[in-house]
Design an enzyme around this catalytic site. Structure first.
Site, PDB file in Angstrom:
ATOM      1  N   ASN A 198      -0.086   5.487   0.369  1.00 31.20           N
ATOM      2  CA  ASN A 198      -0.849   6.507   0.068  1.00 31.20           C
ATOM      3  C   ASN A 198       0.326   7.992   0.100  1.00 31.20           C
ATOM      4  O   ASN A 198       1.097   7.382  -1.063  1.00 31.20           O
ATOM      5  CB  ASN A 198      -2.013   6.534   1.061  1.00 31.20           C
ATOM      6  CG  ASN A 198      -1.849   6.636   2.397  1.00 31.20           C
ATOM      7  OD1 ASN A 198      -0.879   5.838   3.328  1.00 31.20           O
ATOM      8  ND2 ASN A 198      -1.930   7.743   3.077  1.00 31.20           N
ATOM      9  N   ASP A 199      -0.031   8.772   0.291  1.00 27.05           N
ATOM     10  CA  ASP A 199       0.846  10.734   0.964  1.00 27.05           C
ATOM     11  C   ASP A 199       2.300  10.403   0.068  1.00 27.05           C
ATOM     12  O   ASP A 199       2.948   9.117   0.895  1.00 27.05           O
ATOM     13  CB  ASP A 199       0.367  11.566   1.367  1.00 27.05           C
ATOM     14  CG  ASP A 199      -0.561  11.083   2.407  1.00 27.05           C
ATOM     15  OD1 ASP A 199      -1.691  10.308   1.440  1.00 27.05           O
ATOM     16  OD2 ASP A 199      -1.147  11.596   3.184  1.00 27.05           O
ATOM     17  N   TRP A 230      -4.222   0.683   3.399  1.00 21.45           N
ATOM     18  CA  TRP A 230      -3.996   1.587   4.186  1.00 21.45           C
ATOM     19  C   TRP A 230      -3.739   0.599   6.209  1.00 21.45           C
ATOM     20  O   TRP A 230      -4.525  -0.065   7.074  1.00 21.45           O
ATOM     21  CB  TRP A 230      -5.371   2.310   4.985  1.00 21.45           C
ATOM     22  CG  TRP A 230      -4.643   3.557   5.404  1.00 21.45           C
ATOM     23  CD1 TRP A 230      -3.522   4.078   4.599  1.00 21.45           C
ATOM     24  CD2 TRP A 230      -4.936   4.002   6.858  1.00 21.45           C
ATOM     25  NE1 TRP A 230      -3.383   5.373   6.017  1.00 21.45           N
ATOM     26  CE2 TRP A 230      -4.128   5.230   7.474  1.00 21.45           C
ATOM     27  CE3 TRP A 230      -5.480   3.221   8.161  1.00 21.45           C
ATOM     28  CZ2 TRP A 230      -3.078   5.588   8.520  1.00 21.45           C
ATOM     29  CZ3 TRP A 230      -5.076   3.434   9.830  1.00 21.45           C
ATOM     30  CH2 TRP A 230      -4.240   5.255   9.463  1.00 21.45           C
ATOM     31  N   GLU A 233      -5.812  18.628   5.349  1.00 27.81           N
ATOM     32  CA  GLU A 233      -4.648  17.830   5.495  1.00 27.81           C
ATOM     33  C   GLU A 233      -3.239  18.447   4.214  1.00 27.81           C
ATOM     34  O   GLU A 233      -3.599  18.905   3.353  1.00 27.81           O
ATOM     35  CB  GLU A 233      -4.922  16.170   4.671  1.00 27.81           C
ATOM     36  CG  GLU A 233      -5.694  15.868   5.927  1.00 27.81           C
ATOM     37  CD  GLU A 233      -6.079  14.245   4.886  1.00 27.81           C
ATOM     38  OE1 GLU A 233      -6.977  13.517   6.609  1.00 27.81           O
ATOM     39  OE2 GLU A 233      -6.659  14.004   4.628  1.00 27.81           O
ATOM     40  N   TRP A 279       1.259  -0.989  -0.096  1.00 32.63           N
ATOM     41  CA  TRP A 279      -0.082   0.073  -0.313  1.00 32.63           C
ATOM     42  C   TRP A 279       1.086   1.236  -0.024  1.00 32.63           C
ATOM     43  O   TRP A 279       1.581   1.883   0.709  1.00 32.63           O
ATOM     44  CB  TRP A 279      -0.771  -0.058   1.076  1.00 32.63           C
ATOM     45  CG  TRP A 279      -1.708   1.711   1.879  1.00 32.63           C
ATOM     46  CD1 TRP A 279      -1.299   2.270   1.990  1.00 32.63           C
ATOM     47  CD2 TRP A 279      -2.539   1.285   1.145  1.00 32.63           C
ATOM     48  NE1 TRP A 279      -1.926   3.377   2.345  1.00 32.63           N
ATOM     49  CE2 TRP A 279      -2.832   3.131   1.539  1.00 32.63           C
ATOM     50  CE3 TRP A 279      -4.321   1.101   0.171  1.00 32.63           C
ATOM     51  CZ2 TRP A 279      -4.408   3.396   1.255  1.00 32.63           C
ATOM     52  CZ3 TRP A 279      -5.088   1.665   0.187  1.00 32.63           C
ATOM     53  CH2 TRP A 279      -5.386   2.917  -0.039  1.00 32.63           C
ATOM     54  N   GLN A 284       3.982   7.565   2.401  1.00 30.51           N
ATOM     55  CA  GLN A 284       3.329   6.696   3.221  1.00 30.51           C
ATOM     56  C   GLN A 284       3.214   4.864   2.191  1.00 30.51           C
ATOM     57  O   GLN A 284       2.688   5.220   1.835  1.00 30.51           O
ATOM     58  CB  GLN A 284       1.989   7.399   3.728  1.00 30.51           C
ATOM     59  CG  GLN A 284       1.226   8.946   4.652  1.00 30.51           C
ATOM     60  CD  GLN A 284       1.848   8.556   5.282  1.00 30.51           C
ATOM     61  OE1 GLN A 284       0.732   8.046   6.723  1.00 30.51           O
ATOM     62  NE2 GLN A 284       3.594   8.764   6.092  1.00 30.51           N
ATOM     63  N   TRP A 326     -12.076   2.051  -0.160  1.00 28.41           N
ATOM     64  CA  TRP A 326     -11.328   2.220  -1.378  1.00 28.41           C
ATOM     65  C   TRP A 326      -9.985   2.065  -0.298  1.00 28.41           C
ATOM     66  O   TRP A 326      -8.821   1.751  -0.834  1.00 28.41           O
ATOM     67  CB  TRP A 326     -11.160   3.979  -1.370  1.00 28.41           C
ATOM     68  CG  TRP A 326     -11.269   4.666  -0.694  1.00 28.41           C
ATOM     69  CD1 TRP A 326     -11.871   5.534   0.101  1.00 28.41           C
ATOM     70  CD2 TRP A 326      -9.833   5.422   0.638  1.00 28.41           C
ATOM     71  NE1 TRP A 326     -11.777   6.593   1.490  1.00 28.41           N
ATOM     72  CE2 TRP A 326     -10.621   6.097   1.273  1.00 28.41           C
ATOM     73  CE3 TRP A 326      -8.524   4.841   0.472  1.00 28.41           C
ATOM     74  CZ2 TRP A 326      -9.528   6.157   3.067  1.00 28.41           C
ATOM     75  CZ3 TRP A 326      -7.911   5.941   1.674  1.00 28.41           C
ATOM     76  CH2 TRP A 326      -8.088   6.727   2.435  1.00 28.41           C
TER      77      TRP A 326
HETATM   78  N1  DQQ Z   1      -2.707  10.950   5.003  1.00 28.63           N
HETATM   79  C1  DQQ Z   1      -1.898  10.852   6.440  1.00 28.63           C
HETATM   80  C2  DQQ Z   1      -1.779  11.532   6.805  1.00 28.63           C
HETATM   81  C3  DQQ Z   1      -2.752  12.538   6.237  1.00 28.63           C
HETATM   82  C4  DQQ Z   1      -3.307  11.666   4.834  1.00 28.63           C
HETATM   83  C5  DQQ Z   1      -1.666   9.827   6.775  1.00 28.63           C
HETATM   84  C6  DQQ Z   1      -4.392  12.219   3.740  1.00 28.63           C
HETATM   85  O1  DQQ Z   1      -1.177  12.201   7.437  1.00 28.63           O
HETATM   86  O2  DQQ Z   1      -3.715  13.536   6.589  1.00 28.63           O
HETATM   87  O3  DQQ Z   1      -1.347   8.300   5.694  1.00 28.63           O
HETATM   88  O4  DQQ Z   1      -4.302  11.431   3.145  1.00 28.63           O
END
Ligand code: DQQ
Length: 496
Positions: free
Chosen positions: A18-19, A43, A207, A16, A35, A292
């Site tokens: 993310n950001d 997640w 965010e 996985w 992330q 998701w």
């Molecule tokens: N994803 C992070 C946070 C952020 C969010 C956690 C935004 O720090 O606010 O994985 O996708």
């Protein structure tokens, strides 16, 4: 069955993402963190994955940078943040979280933490003073307190933290520090309480705020979050910044597609502003995008989430934002096809027969003539059962990606997403498109971008068509390149 896994976008070898986080140019190399959940394609307690590039086009995986540390302020996750150069010491500033379970609910206590590296960003040591910002400002009832963005101004460190005040609205909170360790809260840098009638709703919290000079203005990029239901779009405010007060003059969607979120910006050694985002999956989550964070398709394929390509922002003399792909991406170009002066009759669809591909870069310049709308369709099956339209409608002055027919699968998001693009009467339409299997990034006239995920089922959905509706148009030129993979040793190379 089609393979959806992108080949030239940044993503981990598996599991996985993310950001994007902590992007920095260090000794000439671009380091990009993200992330990452190393446990699976869903997640989970975020770690920081790490990739490095000398040219922004080819990437190599590096060992994980941050892992949640039991008993510490990031015991349950190293959430998003940034990287700065503290007089020669690479320093990450990020949100540490500790999960508190009470009354059948989980709450993540969010504080701001530091880590430094003594070996050119390979390994990271936590600051003994963590957390360096232990709580939100007293008296503020916040719905979140995370994603620090730090910069240096006149020898002083400043930091904004994404937040939202309960029942009031989203805000970014401004801090100052002399040493990155002791922080004083100053004031909100920017708040905005859009009501239901506002054409641009901006959420209940922000965010991943990013703040940086752009031309003679400043830009604030914000991930619009909603504590009641997922939101996932990004807005940008441009305005003046004096005496630590930001006065926005414009605020708009940053990307008109549905899948660009959690921005991160870098001013590189050449002085350019580069921005990346996270394009989450839109598959296996049902047509409305629910689930998701964890779903059966991701669990089957073993991966989820991809970073967008770096886009360069500039402010034009007339005040308009210009957005362009990093020119370094040209290093990925393979076989090239060039077409000029294709006249398309009204309501015509013209297949570029020489091209079959799901990893393509396309630049098309179109003289709209009498056409009401025109553009392209990518990932077309031979009979058109599957195709994704990228179109400009001159009557509505709207640029959009229509993925209602992208896939025969019912289990993905089928939507039509876009927004305003106003062309001068004499202006032709230029679409610059990066297609990488399941991600499409579109630059329209260098003014707006659209990012979307698509998942054709058929392995023969590889065609490219030019389209016009409502009148004749002239395609002045189309250049198409097959794009090569971006990973040293292939997509599964690297150490995690
Ligand atoms: N994803 C992070 C946070 C952020 C969010 C956690 C935004 O720090 O606010 O994985 O996708």
């Amino acid at each position: 069955m089609s393979d959806d896994r992108p080949r030239y976008h940044v993503m981990p070898p598996a599991h996985w993402l993310n950001d994007p986080n902590g992007v920095i140019q260090w000794k000439g190399q671009y380091h990009l963190f993200y992330q990452y959940n190393p446990v699976g394609p869903f997640w989970g307690p975020p770690h920081w994955g790490h990739a490095v590039s000398t040219d922004l086009a080819h990437w190599t995986h590096l060992p994980m940078a941050l892992t949640p540390e039991p008993g510490s302020p990031d015991a349950d996750g190293c959430w998003s943040g940034c990287a700065v150069d503290d007089d020669g010491t690479p320093t990450l500033v990020y949100t540490g979280v500790v999960r508190i379970d009470a009354d059948g609910q989980s709450v993540y206590e969010q504080t701001q933490c530091l880590a430094t590296s003594a070996d050119d960003l390979l390994t990271w040591q936590r600051c003994p003073n963590n957390p360096v910002i232990a709580a939100p400002p007293p008296g503020l009832d916040v719905v979140g307190f995370r994603d620090p963005c730090v910069w240096r101004e006149d020898g002083v460190w400043y930091c904004i933290v994404g937040s939202g005040v309960r029942d009031v609205g989203p805000t970014v909170l401004l801090y100052r520090s002399d040493d990155l360790i002791t922080w004083d809260y100053l004031k909100p840098l920017f708040s905005r309480n859009a009501d239901a009638h506002d054409p641009l709703w901006t959420g209940t919290m922000w965010e991943c705020p990013q703040f940086f000079p752009l031309g003679d203005k400043h830009m604030l990029l914000l991930g619009v979050a909603n504590d009641k239901e997922p939101c996932f779009y990004t807005v940008c405010a441009v305005g003046s910044y004096n005496d630590h007060t930001f006065t926005p003059e414009t605020i708009a969607r940053f990307d008109l597609g549905a899948d660009f979120y959690a921005p991160i910006a870098l001013r590189d050694d050449a002085g350019r502003i580069l921005v990346w985002g996270w394009a989450r999956e839109a598959r296996g989550a049902g047509p409305d995008g629910a689930a998701w964070q964890d779903n059966a398709i991701a669990r089957t394929t073993g991966w989820a989430g991809v970073l967008t390509l770096p886009r360069i922002l500039t402010l034009r003399p007339d005040g308009l934002l210009e957005v362009a792909p990093a020119p370094e991406l040209r290093a990925l170009r393979g076989a090239h096809h060039h077409y000029t002066h294709v006249v398309l009759a009204a309501n015509a669809s013209y297949l570029l027969k020489e091209i079959r591909g799901d990893c393509l870069e396309i630049v098309a310049t179109i003289e709209m003539g009498a056409a009401v709308s025109c553009g392209l369709a990518v990932r077309c099956s031979p009979e058109g059962e599957e195709q994704t339209f990228i179109l400009y409608d001159r009557t509505e002055e709207r640029i959009y990606i229509d993925r209602t027919r992208s896939s025969l699968s019912p289990d993905i998001v089928h939507s039509n997403d876009g927004g305003s693009l106003v062309l001068d009467a004499s202006e032709s339409l230029t679409l610059h498109i990066f297609l990488d299997r399941s991600i499409v990034e579109v630059y329209a006239n260098r003014r707006v971008c659209l990012t979307e995920r698509i998942y054709p089922l058929r392995s023969d959905s590889l065609g490219l068509r030019l389209l016009t509706r409502g009148g004749e148009a002239t395609i002045l030129s189309v250049d198409v390149w097959e794009i090569l993979g971006a990973w040293a040793g292939g997509v599964t190379a690297g150490v995690m």
